[in-house]
Design an enzyme around this catalytic site. Structure first.
Site, PDB file in Angstrom:
ATOM      1  N   THR A  85       0.808  -1.223   0.000  1.00 40.54           N
ATOM      2  CA  THR A  85       0.000   0.000   0.000  1.00 40.54           C
ATOM      3  C   THR A  85       0.840   1.272   0.000  1.00 40.54           C
ATOM      4  OG1 THR A  85      -0.218  -0.113   2.402  1.00 40.54           O
ATOM      5  CG2 THR A  85      -1.981  -1.103   1.095  1.00 40.54           C
ATOM      6  N   CYS A  86       2.027   1.230   0.572  1.00 40.97           N
ATOM      7  CA  CYS A  86       2.873   2.436   0.584  1.00 40.97           C
ATOM      8  C   CYS A  86       3.297   2.829  -0.825  1.00 40.97           C
ATOM      9  CB  CYS A  86       4.114   2.214   1.441  1.00 40.97           C
ATOM     10  SG  CYS A  86       3.736   2.084   3.197  1.00 40.97           S
ATOM     11  N   PHE A  87       3.297   1.847  -1.733  1.00 47.54           N
ATOM     12  CA  PHE A  87       3.734   2.100  -3.106  1.00 47.54           C
ATOM     13  C   PHE A  87       2.593   1.977  -4.115  1.00 47.54           C
ATOM     14  CE2 PHE A  87       7.287   0.229  -0.730  1.00 47.54           C
ATOM     15  CZ  PHE A  87       8.162   1.305  -0.771  1.00 47.54           C
TER      16      PHE A  87
END
Length: 118
Positions: A85-87
Site C-alpha cells: 500500500t505504501c507504493f
C-alpha cells in the site's frame, strides 16, 4: 466509479508482463465484473484507502507519485494477490485461467481486513 481500463500509454503494468498479457487482460475483465463495493475494497487493498484522490483517478496517472502499478509474481511466491500500500502496488500471480484469478481476487476481497487476512 472505482477503476476504469487504463489508457494504453499508462505504465500501469511493469516488469515483463505488459498490458496485453492474458493475466492482465483477465484482471481488467474481472475488475469490470465487480460491483462498486468490491471495487472499493480492491482500491483499499492496493492503496490503503477506499477513496480516490481529490482529482479523481487522474491522481493515479503516470505523472503522479500515486501511480497504481501491477507486477507479476510467480505462484511459488504467493497464490494470492499481494499489495504494497505504501507504493500503490499489487503483485499479481501468473494464473493459468481467468477463473482462478477471479477466485483468488474475490477471496482476498472477502477475507482481507486492513493489512491482514481474517
Amino acid at each position: 466509479r472505482c477503476f476504469s481500463n487504463p489508457p494504453r500509454r499508462s505504465p500501469l503494468c511493469r516488469r515483463e508482463q505488459g498490458a496485453e498479457h492474458p493475466v492482465i487482460v483477465w484482471f481488467w475483465q474481472v475488475l469490470h465484473e465487480l460491483n462498486d463495493q468490491e471495487k472499493s475494497k480492491l482500491l483499499q487493498f492496493i492503496t490503503g484507502s477506499s477513496r480516490v484522490p481529490i482529482g479523481g483517478f487522474a491522481g493515479f496517472d503516470s505523472g503522479s507519485s500515486m501511480l497504481i502499478s501491477i507486477e507479476s509474481i510467480d505462484q511459488s511466491i504467493s497464490v494470492f494477490p499481494r499489495a504494497h500500500t505504501c507504493f500503490n502496488r499489487m503483485e499479481l500471480p501468473l494464473y493459468d485461467s481467468k477463473e482462478e484469478l477471479e477466485n483468488r481476487v474475490r477471496f482476498v476481497l472477502e477475507f482481507t481486513n486492513g493489512f491482514n487476512l481474517e
